[in-house]
Design a protein around this motif. Structure first.
Motif, PDB file in Angstrom:
ATOM      1  N   TRP A 104       0.801  -1.219   0.000  1.00 40.79           N
ATOM      2  CA  TRP A 104       0.000   0.000   0.000  1.00 40.79           C
ATOM      3  C   TRP A 104       0.836   1.273   0.000  1.00 40.79           C
ATOM      4  CZ3 TRP A 104      -4.731  -1.155  -1.208  1.00 40.79           C
ATOM      5  CH2 TRP A 104      -5.287  -2.357  -0.774  1.00 40.79           C
ATOM      6  N   LYS A 105       2.114   1.183   0.285  1.00 42.49           N
ATOM      7  CA  LYS A 105       2.925   2.381   0.494  1.00 42.49           C
ATOM      8  C   LYS A 105       3.000   3.292  -0.730  1.00 42.49           C
ATOM      9  CE  LYS A 105       5.909   0.670   4.187  1.00 42.49           C
ATOM     10  NZ  LYS A 105       7.299   0.362   4.601  1.00 42.49           N
ATOM     11  N   SER A 106       2.979   2.705  -1.916  1.00 42.01           N
ATOM     12  CA  SER A 106       3.058   3.517  -3.134  1.00 42.01           C
ATOM     13  C   SER A 106       1.688   4.044  -3.565  1.00 42.01           C
ATOM     14  CB  SER A 106       3.677   2.695  -4.275  1.00 42.01           C
ATOM     15  OG  SER A 106       2.872   1.560  -4.566  1.00 42.01           O
ATOM     16  N   ILE A 107       0.635   3.571  -2.870  1.00 42.75           N
ATOM     17  CA  ILE A 107      -0.724   3.937  -3.256  1.00 42.75           C
ATOM     18  C   ILE A 107      -1.354   4.903  -2.267  1.00 42.75           C
ATOM     19  CG2 ILE A 107      -3.040   3.034  -3.794  1.00 42.75           C
ATOM     20  CD1 ILE A 107      -1.711   0.318  -4.322  1.00 42.75           C
ATOM     21  N   LEU A 108      -1.083   4.685  -0.970  1.00 38.45           N
ATOM     22  CA  LEU A 108      -1.760   5.414   0.093  1.00 38.45           C
ATOM     23  C   LEU A 108      -0.783   6.105   1.014  1.00 38.45           C
ATOM     24  CD1 LEU A 108      -4.255   2.571   1.075  1.00 38.45           C
ATOM     25  CD2 LEU A 108      -4.842   4.610  -0.263  1.00 38.45           C
ATOM     26  N   ASP A 109      -1.251   7.160   1.655  1.00 40.80           N
ATOM     27  CA  ASP A 109      -0.541   7.801   2.750  1.00 40.80           C
ATOM     28  C   ASP A 109      -1.328   7.542   4.025  1.00 40.80           C
ATOM     29  OD1 ASP A 109       1.554   8.986   1.257  1.00 40.80           O
ATOM     30  OD2 ASP A 109       0.171  10.559   0.591  1.00 40.80           O
ATOM     31  N   PHE A 110      -0.630   7.202   5.094  1.00 43.55           N
ATOM     32  CA  PHE A 110      -1.308   6.937   6.354  1.00 43.55           C
ATOM     33  C   PHE A 110      -1.547   8.273   7.066  1.00 43.55           C
ATOM     34  CE2 PHE A 110      -1.833   5.495  10.728  1.00 43.55           C
ATOM     35  CZ  PHE A 110      -2.660   4.406  10.556  1.00 43.55           C
ATOM     36  N   ASN A 111      -2.669   8.914   6.707  1.00 45.73           N
ATOM     37  CA  ASN A 111      -2.990  10.212   7.279  1.00 45.73           C
ATOM     38  C   ASN A 111      -4.512  10.370   7.384  1.00 45.73           C
ATOM     39  OD1 ASN A 111      -3.887  10.670   4.642  1.00 45.73           O
ATOM     40  ND2 ASN A 111      -2.047  11.820   4.059  1.00 45.73           N
ATOM     41  N   TRP A 112      -4.951  11.587   7.716  1.00 49.23           N
ATOM     42  CA  TRP A 112      -6.378  11.833   7.952  1.00 49.23           C
ATOM     43  C   TRP A 112      -7.218  11.585   6.695  1.00 49.23           C
ATOM     44  CZ3 TRP A 112      -9.017  15.632   5.266  1.00 49.23           C
ATOM     45  CH2 TRP A 112      -8.236  16.571   4.591  1.00 49.23           C
ATOM     46  N   LYS A 113      -6.640  11.783   5.518  1.00 47.61           N
ATOM     47  CA  LYS A 113      -7.388  11.517   4.285  1.00 47.61           C
ATOM     48  C   LYS A 113      -7.670  10.024   4.139  1.00 47.61           C
ATOM     49  CE  LYS A 113      -5.416  15.498   1.869  1.00 47.61           C
ATOM     50  NZ  LYS A 113      -4.594  15.956   0.717  1.00 47.61           N
ATOM     51  N   PHE A 114      -6.702   9.217   4.529  1.00 51.04           N
ATOM     52  CA  PHE A 114      -6.908   7.773   4.528  1.00 51.04           C
ATOM     53  C   PHE A 114      -7.981   7.393   5.547  1.00 51.04           C
ATOM     54  CE2 PHE A 114      -5.212   3.487   6.037  1.00 51.04           C
ATOM     55  CZ  PHE A 114      -5.835   2.778   5.016  1.00 51.04           C
ATOM     56  N   GLY A 115      -7.997   8.095   6.682  1.00 54.26           N
ATOM     57  CA  GLY A 115      -9.033   7.857   7.690  1.00 54.26           C
ATOM     58  C   GLY A 115     -10.422   8.146   7.154  1.00 54.26           C
ATOM     59  N   LEU A 116     -10.567   9.262   6.454  1.00 55.42           N
ATOM     60  CA  LEU A 116     -11.865   9.583   5.847  1.00 55.42           C
ATOM     61  C   LEU A 116     -12.252   8.546   4.805  1.00 55.42           C
ATOM     62  CD1 LEU A 116     -11.671  13.469   5.374  1.00 55.42           C
ATOM     63  CD2 LEU A 116     -12.914  12.182   7.131  1.00 55.42           C
ATOM     64  N   PHE A 117     -11.282   8.078   4.048  1.00 57.25           N
ATOM     65  CA  PHE A 117     -11.528   7.035   3.063  1.00 57.25           C
ATOM     66  C   PHE A 117     -12.063   5.768   3.738  1.00 57.25           C
ATOM     67  CE2 PHE A 117      -9.634   3.183   1.104  1.00 57.25           C
ATOM     68  CZ  PHE A 117     -10.352   3.157  -0.081  1.00 57.25           C
ATOM     69  N   LEU A 118     -11.450   5.389   4.856  1.00 58.28           N
ATOM     70  CA  LEU A 118     -11.904   4.205   5.584  1.00 58.28           C
ATOM     71  C   LEU A 118     -13.333   4.382   6.097  1.00 58.28           C
ATOM     72  CD1 LEU A 118      -8.730   3.299   7.682  1.00 58.28           C
ATOM     73  CD2 LEU A 118      -9.626   2.077   5.691  1.00 58.28           C
TER      74      LEU A 118
END
Length: 247
Positions: free
Chosen positions: A9-23
């Protein structure tokens, strides 16, 4: 924070608040719709599935470091697990007393409406009712506490920490938790259609928000997600007891 993600996932996603909203969007929105559908058609077969998906989401996205960061580790203080269990039971019972005092046995009482999903036959024997209680309590203490805590107090919470801090992250994950539970009570389905019970919904949302903060409190105190899971399990046990034996 990027190191919390699996290599894929590292090249696709950033572990941040935007990822949280996505989840939140990919889990909470479908769950909301599924619960409304279940309440309308009295078909709750797939609710357990969304809890299972919530449980496995952290293990899909996170590496070992990330799994440990969300609290999936050995508790550091076991006494807080006992306190968490007692607190969860008390909170659910106080919520029962509040609903009973305000709305008696009407559908404006959250526990009365939720009890529809249990489909408790009126002609059950004492032994039959006890057996059904143990089955419902067992599933209620396993599926949603593990699924929701690893999801809300786990991965979703941690995605917000770098931007908002732990307190801000708890406010956000608790708000998402509370709003998601409007599908369980608040927007209710009766024979004449859908109804939004404004004041009961506000009370229910605030109750779900504060119990969510309580779950997080015990995660912190115990040093592991187990504090939240046990408090949540105890809450469900007490709620189910009230539905079976107090309504």
């Amino acid at each position: 924070m990027q190191s919390y993600l699996r290599s894929f996932w590292k090249s696709i996603l950033d572990f941040n608040w935007k990822f949280g909203l996505f989840l939140i969007l990919i889990i909470c929105v479908p769950r909301f719709i599924m619960v409304l559908h279940a309440n309308q058609y009295a078909d709750y077969r797939f609710i357990g599935l969304i809890m299972l998906v919530s449980f496995i989401v952290p293990f899909i996205f996170l590496n070992k470091k990330g799994i440990k960061a969300i609290g999936w580790n050995k508790p550091k203080c076991y006494k807080w697990l006992s306190i968490a269990f007692i607190s969860g039971c008390l909170y659910a019972y106080l919520l029962f007393l509040l609903g009973k005092s305000l709305y008696q046995d009407s559908y404006q009482n959250w526990y009365v409406y939720i009890s529809k999903s249990y489909k408790i036959p009126t002609d059950l024997t004492i032994e039959g009712k006890r057996q059904m209680f143990f089955i419902m309590a067992g599933t209620g203490m396993l599926f949603s506490p593990f699924g929701e805590e690893l999801y809300f107090r786990g991965i979703v919470h941690e995605t917000f920490v770098s931007r908002f801090g732990n307190r801000g992250a708890s406010i956000l994950d608790s708000s998402a938790f509370a709003l998601t539970h409007i599908a369980h009570f608040g927007l209710i389905y009766l024979l004449d259609g859908w109804h939004l019970l404004f004041i009961p919904t506000v009370l229910w949302c605030f109750s779900m928000y504060f119990v969510s903060r309580l779950f997080y409190f015990f995660k912190v105190k115990s040093g592991a997600i187990w504090g939240a899971i046990i408090c949540h399990s105890a809450f469900n046990l007490s709620m189910i007891y009230c539905i079976f034996y107090q309504l």
